[in-house]
Enzyme design. Structure first.
Site, PDB file in Angstrom:
ATOM      1  N   ARG A   2       7.784   7.683   6.987  1.00  0.00           N
ATOM      2  CA  ARG A   2       7.314   8.997   7.441  1.00  0.00           C
ATOM      3  C   ARG A   2       7.664   9.247   8.910  1.00  0.00           C
ATOM      4  O   ARG A   2       7.898  10.395   9.314  1.00  0.00           O
ATOM      5  CB  ARG A   2       5.814   9.133   7.200  1.00  0.00           C
ATOM      6  N   TYR A  14      12.407   4.169  -1.054  1.00  0.00           N
ATOM      7  CA  TYR A  14      11.562   5.352  -0.920  1.00  0.00           C
ATOM      8  C   TYR A  14      12.417   6.603  -0.925  1.00  0.00           C
ATOM      9  O   TYR A  14      13.561   6.586  -0.453  1.00  0.00           O
ATOM     10  CB  TYR A  14      10.779   5.330   0.403  1.00  0.00           C
ATOM     11  N   ARG A  55       0.833  -1.196   0.000  1.00  0.00           N
ATOM     12  CA  ARG A  55       0.000   0.000   0.000  1.00  0.00           C
ATOM     13  C   ARG A  55       0.866   1.243   0.000  1.00  0.00           C
ATOM     14  O   ARG A  55       1.931   1.264   0.612  1.00  0.00           O
ATOM     15  CB  ARG A  55      -0.861   0.040   1.260  1.00  0.00           C
ATOM     16  N   ASP A  81      -0.029   5.230   1.201  1.00  0.00           N
ATOM     17  CA  ASP A  81      -1.109   5.965   1.859  1.00  0.00           C
ATOM     18  C   ASP A  81      -1.649   7.094   0.994  1.00  0.00           C
ATOM     19  O   ASP A  81      -1.022   7.485   0.012  1.00  0.00           O
ATOM     20  CB  ASP A  81      -0.596   6.555   3.181  1.00  0.00           C
TER      21      ASP A  81
END
Lengths: 273, 273
Positions: free
Chosen positions: A200, A110, A50, A52
């Site tokens: 994050r 990322y 996933r 977000d």
């Protein structure tokens, strides 16, 4: 049954994340609708994981099954013609029927984009988190070194995740201020997997160091405490990009730089990819 | 009565252009509403010129009058706090009461961003016109040289404009492919004024040369014919940026590079600014 793998880029701003939602406003819903219109049957497009709401991708990987015989590049073009302009299929290939985009993933990368520009840049507002005061990127870089390697990342895992273990390995990590665009700080992390909100939460904690609220040693301390309450706040989603997902058979680095508006910066400052 | 001058950047994607509209969805409407909420009275914010729906700015200039005594930098911050996040006041200063942003403008600079990337870039879709086949940027550059200097630009003026004369002077002009992002072509034009759609009609005609449909000499020919029907189609608005507006008292080049996401590119390839 054929298995078709897609590599996707998307601007996540206007979506409720990757995962299919009742709202129908997820990336997965949009891709499934476009593929279904091409192949003429309902289809499940399984993603590598996933992202977000508000998170972007330049190299999300997903796969679906069909009996239809379209060549992969015809699928790429035809699905693109049916997708909204904030989602694009970069490539499509046929993979063995047993391919599974989550189980088979070996590494994910990322990138988080952060700015401490004095003034907002309206053209970056959807893609960069602007922190309105100066950040000490060198201190953030030193603090981040503690995260490299294999650790229990519980302190950086938000509630609501259901992973069997919170141990992950960060293979590569890079915090740097862009030499071309001085207010831009990039945080790149490559790992064998990411816990819920891990990227994050790492960024939020590094910003606490960068703004001087915490010492460089703090990141190492919270890692050892293994308690989410010790770490910093969760950074907002819009600075985060899923760059690539690697599979065992991959032998070339994905060509993702071209997908970013600041690809000139990426080329010059991120030679690892 | 004080006269306050604003320098503005905006993402024009979601607006009906600069000029106030009945819809209320213009940049001017949004700025006037924000200023009115600060100064406590209705206010007219006069721009240096219109930008069309979808056109962006990194250095639009506008001015309004008020009796209120706020220092200019307080106005900048307070108006920004009341503006949507796709419009930002970059600077504010107090100018002589007789200042007029249209009449006093001496030079305007526009940039058009064009790409011939094989695949769309979702992060540039609002800011770059993608032409889906390869373009010969060197031919476009040679063709554009004919536009430099003082000419009657009737051939590049769309219907609906009401200028007294169609003679303008192009002081500076630059067509080049980015060395950092090879699919990106920038077209920069600096002139003492622009006719209605002049920049977009120039770009549309240059693309006809770049795609090989017309010879390099064609731009010179249509300039001489002074007939809009001879020139190319109007390029779409979303690749166009109003970069700066110069006034007689200006003695420094505006610091606009920072406002563009590809400012690294701009720094390295557009040293004129």
């Amino acid at each position: 049954m054929r298995c078709i793998r897609l590599r996707l880029a998307y601007d996540g701003t206007d979506y409720d994340g990757w995962q299919s939602q009742k709202s129908g406003r997820s990336i997965q819903d949009a891709v499934e609708a476009a593929v279904a219109r091409l192949v003429g049957h309902k289809v499940r497009v399984l993603g590598s994981g996933r992202t977000d709401a508000g998170v972007h991708a330049v190299g999300q990987v997903a796969a679906f099954r069909t009996e239809k015989g379209f060549p992969p590049d015809v699928i790429r073009k035809a699905v693109n013609a049916r997708l909204p302009d904030d989602i694009v299929v970069l490539s499509a290939d046929e993979v063995p029927a047993e391919f599974h985009p989550i189980r088979d993933a070996r590494q994910k990368r990322y990138r988080y984009l952060l700015s401490d520009a004095a003034l907002p840049n309206v053209f970056l507002r959807r893609y960069v988190w602007r922190y309105p005061r100066p950040l000490d990127a060198a201190a953030m870089k030193r603090a981040a070194e503690a995260l490299r390697g294999t650790h229990d990342f519980s302190a950086f895992q938000s509630a609501g995740s259901r992973r069997a273990t919170s141990i992950r390995t960060i293979h590569d990590l890079c915090v740097r201020r862009s030499p071309l665009v001085p207010h831009l700080i990039t945080i790149d992390v490559s790992a064998n997997g990411f816990l819920y909100n891990m990227m994050r939460n790492i960024v939020g904690s590094l910003v606490d160091v960068g703004r001087g609220a915490r010492p460089v040693s703090w990141i190492s301390e919270i890692l050892n405490q293994q308690d989410r309450r010790c770490a910093g706040a969760t950074a907002p989603p819009h600075g985060l990009f899923l760059i690539s997902v690697s599979y065992p058979e991959d032998n070339v680095a994905p060509d993702w730089d071209e997908r970013l508006p600041w690809s000139g910066v990426a080329h010059s400052e991120f030679p690892l990819i």
